[in-house]
Design a protein around this motif. Structure first.
Motif, mmCIF file in Angstrom:
data_model
loop_
_atom_site.group_PDB
_atom_site.id
_atom_site.type_symbol
_atom_site.label_atom_id
_atom_site.label_comp_id
_atom_site.label_asym_id
_atom_site.label_seq_id
_atom_site.Cartn_x
_atom_site.Cartn_y
_atom_site.Cartn_z
ATOM 1 N N PHE A 121 6.233 13.136 30.174
ATOM 2 C CA PHE A 121 7.131 12.131 30.726
ATOM 3 C C PHE A 121 8.527 12.616 30.367
ATOM 4 C CE2 PHE A 121 3.224 9.425 30.381
ATOM 5 C CZ PHE A 121 2.703 9.496 31.905
ATOM 6 N N ALA A 122 8.755 13.495 29.498
ATOM 7 C CA ALA A 122 9.901 13.823 29.182
ATOM 8 C C ALA A 122 10.676 14.649 30.310
ATOM 9 C CB ALA A 122 10.124 14.600 27.836
ATOM 10 N N SER A 123 12.202 14.453 30.393
ATOM 11 C CA SER A 123 12.743 15.112 31.462
ATOM 12 C C SER A 123 12.680 16.603 31.358
ATOM 13 C CB SER A 123 14.345 14.722 31.189
ATOM 14 O OG SER A 123 14.874 15.273 29.904
ATOM 15 N N THR A 124 11.884 17.367 30.491
ATOM 16 C CA THR A 124 11.980 18.631 30.447
ATOM 17 C C THR A 124 10.416 18.735 30.558
ATOM 18 O OG1 THR A 124 11.743 18.741 27.973
ATOM 19 C CG2 THR A 124 13.913 19.251 28.966
ATOM 20 N N GLY A 125 9.597 18.062 30.794
ATOM 21 C CA GLY A 125 8.220 18.104 30.952
ATOM 22 C C GLY A 125 7.759 18.779 32.172
ATOM 23 N N ASN A 126 6.402 18.966 32.377
ATOM 24 C CA ASN A 126 5.895 19.609 33.547
ATOM 25 C C ASN A 126 6.188 18.856 34.734
ATOM 26 O OD1 ASN A 126 4.154 20.991 35.287
ATOM 27 N ND2 ASN A 126 2.720 21.577 33.688
ATOM 28 N N THR A 127 7.048 19.218 35.673
ATOM 29 C CA THR A 127 7.237 18.721 36.752
ATOM 30 C C THR A 127 6.316 18.761 37.990
ATOM 31 O OG1 THR A 127 9.676 19.602 36.686
ATOM 32 C CG2 THR A 127 9.217 18.517 38.456
ATOM 33 N N ILE B 35 -9.268 12.754 31.569
ATOM 34 C CA ILE B 35 -9.854 13.994 31.582
ATOM 35 C C ILE B 35 -8.873 15.069 32.117
ATOM 36 C CG2 ILE B 35 -11.898 15.273 32.598
ATOM 37 C CD1 ILE B 35 -13.363 12.597 32.875
ATOM 38 N N ASN B 36 -8.227 14.997 32.966
ATOM 39 C CA ASN B 36 -7.249 15.778 33.583
ATOM 40 C C ASN B 36 -6.237 16.177 32.292
ATOM 41 O OD1 ASN B 36 -5.730 17.536 35.449
ATOM 42 N ND2 ASN B 36 -4.329 15.662 35.843
ATOM 43 N N LEU B 37 -5.660 15.416 31.767
ATOM 44 C CA LEU B 37 -4.921 15.621 30.502
ATOM 45 C C LEU B 37 -5.643 16.413 29.679
ATOM 46 C CD1 LEU B 37 -1.906 15.142 29.788
ATOM 47 C CD2 LEU B 37 -2.503 13.035 28.844
ATOM 48 N N PHE B 38 -6.627 16.026 29.202
ATOM 49 C CA PHE B 38 -7.241 16.891 28.081
ATOM 50 C C PHE B 38 -7.775 18.353 28.568
ATOM 51 C CE2 PHE B 38 -9.096 12.961 26.008
ATOM 52 C CZ PHE B 38 -8.965 13.382 24.736
ATOM 53 N N LEU B 39 -7.996 18.358 30.032
ATOM 54 C CA LEU B 39 -8.120 20.040 30.381
ATOM 55 C C LEU B 39 -6.826 20.686 30.343
ATOM 56 C CD1 LEU B 39 -10.860 19.305 33.388
ATOM 57 C CD2 LEU B 39 -10.920 20.088 31.041
ATOM 58 N N ARG B 40 -5.741 19.917 30.848
ATOM 59 C CA ARG B 40 -4.415 20.699 30.738
ATOM 60 C C ARG B 40 -3.988 21.234 29.187
ATOM 61 N NH1 ARG B 40 -0.429 21.507 34.008
ATOM 62 N NH2 ARG B 40 -0.566 20.900 36.370
ATOM 63 N N ASN B 41 -4.080 20.203 28.501
ATOM 64 C CA ASN B 41 -3.678 20.581 27.176
ATOM 65 C C ASN B 41 -4.822 21.707 26.481
ATOM 66 O OD1 ASN B 41 -1.818 18.490 27.085
ATOM 67 N ND2 ASN B 41 -3.150 16.909 26.104
ATOM 68 N N ALA B 42 -5.908 21.822 27.040
ATOM 69 C CA ALA B 42 -6.964 22.787 26.615
ATOM 70 C C ALA B 42 -6.551 24.054 27.322
ATOM 71 C CB ALA B 42 -8.170 22.323 26.788
ATOM 72 N N GLY B 43 -5.600 24.149 28.266
ATOM 73 C CA GLY B 43 -5.310 25.280 28.947
ATOM 74 C C GLY B 43 -6.219 25.723 30.261
ATOM 75 N N ILE C 288 -4.535 2.830 27.411
ATOM 76 C CA ILE C 288 -3.855 2.998 26.124
ATOM 77 C C ILE C 288 -4.041 4.372 25.641
ATOM 78 C CG2 ILE C 288 -3.775 2.181 23.738
ATOM 79 C CD1 ILE C 288 -4.443 -0.362 24.584
ATOM 80 N N ILE C 289 -5.035 5.126 25.728
ATOM 81 C CA ILE C 289 -5.516 6.544 25.343
ATOM 82 C C ILE C 289 -4.651 7.299 26.036
ATOM 83 C CG2 ILE C 289 -7.244 8.099 25.260
ATOM 84 C CD1 ILE C 289 -9.211 6.015 24.291
ATOM 85 N N TYR C 290 -4.612 7.193 27.397
ATOM 86 C CA TYR C 290 -3.743 8.269 28.302
ATOM 87 C C TYR C 290 -2.179 8.166 27.859
ATOM 88 C CZ TYR C 290 -1.564 10.023 32.337
ATOM 89 O OH TYR C 290 -0.753 10.657 33.171
ATOM 90 N N ALA C 291 -1.829 6.720 27.578
ATOM 91 C CA ALA C 291 -0.356 6.479 27.200
ATOM 92 C C ALA C 291 -0.054 7.343 26.134
ATOM 93 C CB ALA C 291 -0.002 5.259 27.195
ATOM 94 N N ILE C 292 -0.971 7.160 25.031
ATOM 95 C CA ILE C 292 -0.702 7.930 23.664
ATOM 96 C C ILE C 292 -0.568 9.384 23.961
ATOM 97 C CG2 ILE C 292 -1.648 8.453 21.399
ATOM 98 C CD1 ILE C 292 -2.586 5.315 21.615
ATOM 99 N N LEU C 293 -1.692 9.854 24.499
ATOM 100 C CA LEU C 293 -1.848 11.139 24.760
ATOM 101 C C LEU C 293 -0.575 12.020 25.318
ATOM 102 C CD1 LEU C 293 -5.571 11.780 25.576
ATOM 103 C CD2 LEU C 293 -4.355 12.303 23.593
ATOM 104 N N ALA C 294 -0.149 11.205 26.707
ATOM 105 C CA ALA C 294 0.939 11.698 27.395
ATOM 106 C C ALA C 294 2.267 11.819 26.778
ATOM 107 C CB ALA C 294 1.158 10.778 28.580
ATOM 108 N N HIS C 295 2.402 10.594 25.772
ATOM 109 C CA HIS C 295 3.581 10.624 24.985
ATOM 110 C C HIS C 295 3.566 11.839 23.825
ATOM 111 C CE1 HIS C 295 7.009 9.014 22.671
ATOM 112 N NE2 HIS C 295 6.254 9.063 21.635
ATOM 113 N N VAL C 296 2.274 12.126 23.189
ATOM 114 C CA VAL C 296 2.097 13.144 22.430
ATOM 115 C C VAL C 296 2.631 14.736 23.031
ATOM 116 C CG1 VAL C 296 0.683 14.466 20.690
ATOM 117 C CG2 VAL C 296 0.932 11.784 20.806
ATOM 118 N N SER C 297 1.917 14.737 24.348
ATOM 119 C CA SER C 297 2.298 16.023 24.859
ATOM 120 C C SER C 297 3.604 16.001 25.584
ATOM 121 C CB SER C 297 1.114 16.183 26.278
ATOM 122 O OG SER C 297 -0.175 15.940 25.767
ATOM 123 N N GLY C 298 4.312 14.889 25.625
ATOM 124 C CA GLY C 298 5.842 15.219 25.935
ATOM 125 C C GLY C 298 5.987 15.368 27.561
#
Length: 806
Positions: free
Chosen positions: A440-446, A517-525, A428-438
């Motif tokens: 999964f959108a078509s213009t997201g990070n391929t 953890i991977n998503l947190f590190l990505r958002n942190a750059g 649930i935490i991952y889904a929320i973070l992924a949705h906020v980061s965008g």
């Protein structure tokens, strides 16, 4: 308190169930007798009251003559008491008459059921006796042959050890002697490679060693070893075709240095179940051919590895024999207890004490109740195993002979719940973070989506398969299907359904935690964010290969051993666990492709310098994907060919044809994806439809045993484990629908890339669900085949046996 009928059903040996006494059937007959007697008593009580009342009323209404007399007062006093006495007498007589009449009409029905019970019990007693006598004779014969094999092994090992000690002593003396310039080369009777040549014939190597005296000494020693080994074999009843008697051998060998004439078929017979044994057998045959150019046709030898294999086979045979003896003892005790319980119920209902006592004495005199041969052989097997294979350590011996399954603890159940709850929360935490980061959108990070999709899908499919295997284990246990015996797994190390659920939950919890953890590190750059999925793969591979006894080491090593056997299918004997696992791999082709991408992305040296599309657009990647689509079907076809060579069963060739048709269909679909023309679309429809029909026929008829001719269950088989027959029809329809999942490859559905990934993952999951659903019925059919042949113990081939010449 648990009823005995439930305890009895839970304790019987599933493979021998038809041979056990039909306790429930006898219990039904007793209930029928009880109902008949209760109805008889009720009708007796209901019919006696009206007639007695009528008779009493008639007596009481009886009058005396009219008029007055001096005796009237006396008559009046007598009339007051007489009706009561007469009425009671009449009532008693009437009741007795009614009871006799009712018993005369009802005793026939009760006697019929009691006689039916005694006849049924006698049939069951005869069935149990016959089966016990058959199994006892088989086990006693196997025990006698096995003890002879152990004597042969002990004699051969003693003879070879004595000659090895003699050679070492002679070599030591020769080394100390100053007159000899060098130590004599090793004798052909025991070469450095561990071959014990049982022949006096000189080898080509010994012909070039030098002096004639040394060659003569080597030949004499080889003849001595051969003579002793052959004598040991003959003492234990192993004869060989073409072997002359001792007197003839001495006469014929007197002019040639006393050499013993040996036939070319004298050898330890070890089945070529793996490449090592096969190479050993080929080497033996090669030596036999090369050594037949002389006057002596002898070419037999004993190899050190072959002696070790023979010892292992004999040890396994002792373990299987002990298991059979324990099962037969359990069979005896359970049937004695069942007869005792059912006879107690019968005597309470029927009150036929004499007939019950006579039948009880018959049970006590039966062979399955009185014979002690199985107990004696069991004690002898235990003593021999303790002496020869356990070093007189009883704990070690019983660990092999009678392995106990570890007790279930609540800790595993607690961990399953803990990991499951953690997985849900993290997802649930991952889904929320992924949705906020965008992302999964078509213009997201391929590039991120490619990595996450393949890594997550790979572990998710593994976890799903583990979960379904746990469901299979639970159902097999509930229906008393002995999967450990079918797969030849050790009971003390085999997985339970709780263990499988724990593996599934822990895998998913770890994977989702890594993705968070991977998503947190990505958002942190962080630049090393992609190292987390790669580290997860390395961690899983390290845990699989970990030599320490953590996280089900025996299961992990068994899995790797089975995978080795599958990948080298033509060179290994095919066991049930091997081809069952190979069938699982045919449903895990998407998983293998995900593993291919992960290996390309994380292990290729150019993934930093080149974009991620390198692993999807290069010709090498496409060709490898093509090969991966073929591999599981190829391995399974090779297993079928190996079984056909060994068993000469034409059905194995037909089964191999099923996997060849699947390979053709996969190749055509791959070609259609590259060149989507109408021609290749029709080729996909034809090839895939043909392969699907082939697979459905094999699923229903061969693997599940359905569509049995003249079956009492329409379109099914006679014997069914599940009580509800409708479940089987639903399963057949579900298997049919899921087999048609390939149809989506023909339909060009226009959806975006993320939806395409979701569709592919869903179809891959449905195929794994179909395989897990197939697993239950496949093992149910295998279990019923074992029940039909009363196979509860595996048969181990014995190494020393009489061989015939061509």
């Amino acid at each position: 308190m648990v009823k005995f009928s439930r305890e009895y059903d839970a304790s019987i040996i599933p493979e021998w169930k038809p041979a056990f006494v039909d306790y429930r059937g006898l219990k039904k007959l007793i209930k029928r007798i009880k109902v008949e007697r209760r109805d008889a008593d009720d009708s007796s009580a209901g019919d006696s009251s009206p007639e007695t009342a009528a008779l009493a009323a008639g007596v009481e209404s009886a009058g005396y003559g009219a008029g007055f007399s001096v005796l009237d007062p006396v008559r009046a006093l007598a009339a007051r008491f007489a009706p009561r006495v007469q009425a009671s007498m009449v009532r008693a007589c009437a009741r007795q008459a009614i009871r006799v009449d009712h018993l005369a009409t009802c005793a026939h029905g009760t006697d019929v059921h009691e006689r039916e019970f005694l006849e049924k019990a006698d049939e069951e007693l005869e069935k149990v006796n016959t089966f016990y006598a058959t199994q006892e004779a088989e086990l006693l014969g196997r025990g006698e042959a096995l003890i002879d094999q152990l004597r042969i092994l002990a004699d051969v090992k003693r003879i070879l050890a004595d000659h090895a000690a003699t050679r070492r002593a002679r070599g030591s003396l020769l080394g100390r002697s100053r007159s000899m310039p060098a130590v004599a080369p090793p004798s052909p009777a025991f070469s450095g490679s561990g071959r014990y040549l049982l022949s006096g014939l000189a080898t080509p190597q010994s012909m070039s060693d030098g002096s004639v005296e040394l060659q003569q000494a080597q030949m004499t020693e080889g003849a001595a070893v051969a003579d002793e080994v052959m004598a040991a074999l003959e003492r234990n009843g192993v004869s060989f075709v073409g072997l002359p008697g001792k007197k003839d051998a001495k006469k014929e060998g007197s002019g040639r240095g006393g050499r013993l004439q040996l036939p070319s078929t004298v050898r330890i017979d070890i089945p070529a179940s793996n490449p090592g044994r096969a190479a050993l057998k080929v080497w033996e045959e090669l030596v036999n051919v090369l050594r037949k150019d002389g006057a002596d046709p002898a070419a037999a030898f004993v190899h050190r590895k072959k002696v070790q294999h023979a010892e292992k086979n004999i040890r396994d045979a002792f373990m299987a024999l002990y298991r059979g003896l324990e099962l037969l003892k359990k069979f005896s005790s359970l049937n004695v207890k069942a007869f005792t319980k059912i006879l107690k119920k019968f005597v309470k209902v029927s009150e036929q004490q004499r007939a019950t006592d006579l039948f009880s004495q018959k049970v006590k005199r039966s062979s399955f109740s009185t014979s002690d041969k199985v107990l004696q052989l069991s004690d002898e097997v235990e003593a021999l195993f303790l002496k020869h294979f356990a070093g007189n350590d009883r704990m070690v011996a019983m660990k092999y002979l009678n392995p106990q399954q570890p007790k279930n603890t609540h800790m595993i159940t607690f961990l399953v719940g803990l990991f499951t709850g953690t997985f849900v929360s993290l997802f649930i935490i991952y889904a929320i973070l992924a949705h906020v980061s965008g992302i999964f959108a078509s213009t997201g990070n391929t590039a991120y989506m490619e990595v996450v999709y393949h890594v997550f899908s790979m572990f998710a499919l593994i976890s799903l398969h583990c979960f379904l295997y746990g469901c299979n284990l639970f159902m097999w246990k509930s229906t008393r299907i002995n999967q450990n015996f079918i797969f030849d797994f050790a009971p003390n190390t085999a997985l339970t359904h709780r263990d499988a659920f724990l593996m599934s939950a822990s895998i998913m919890c770890t994977v989702v935690a890594a993705l968070v953890i991977n998503l947190f590190l990505r958002n942190a750059g962080a630049s090393y964010a992609n190292a987390v999925p790669g580290g997860l793969i390395v961690l899983s591979a390290g845990l699989l290969l970990c030599p320490f006894n953590v996280f089900y080491r025996s299961t992990r090593y068994c899995f790797m051993r089975i995978m080795r056997n599958i990948m080298f299918s033509p060179f290994y004997k095919v066991l049930m666990a091997d081809f069952f696992m190979a069938d699982q791999l045919t449903s895990q082709i998407p998983l293998l492709r995900h593993m291919e991408f992960a290996a390309c992305y994380f292990m290729a040296g150019s993934f930093r310098a080149n974009p991620y599309e390198t692993c999807t657009t290069s010709q090498q990647y496409k060709h490898l994907a093509y090969v991966i689509s073929f591999l599981p079907y190829y391995w399974r076809a090779m297993q079928c060919l190996r079984r056909y060579i060994e068993e000469h069963d034409i059905n194995q060739l037909a089964n191999a044809g099923k996997y060849v048709s699947a390979m053709v269909a996969a190749a055509v679909r791959f070609k259609y994806n590259v060149t989507p023309t109408p021609f290749w679309m029709w080729m996909v429809l034809i090839s895939s439809s043909g392969a699907t029909v082939y697979q459905l026929y094999w699923d229903f008829v061969k693997d599940w045993g359905f569509f049995t001719p003249k079956s009492k269950n329409l379109w099914l088989r006679d014997d069914l484990i599940l009580k509800n027959k409708f479940t089987y029809y639903i399963s057949m329809m579900l298997n049919l629908v899921l087999r048609l999942a390939w149809a989506q490859s023909v339909m060009k559905i226009r959806i975006n890339k993320n939806e395409t990934r979701l569709l592919d993952f869903s179809l891959a999951s449905l195929e794994i669900i179909r395989r897990g659903h197939w697993n239950f019925y496949r093992l149910e059919n295998e279990h019923l085949n074992n029940v039909g042949k009363f196979r509860a113990v595996k048969t181990v081939p014995l190494p020393f046996r009489e061989l015939e010449t061509d």
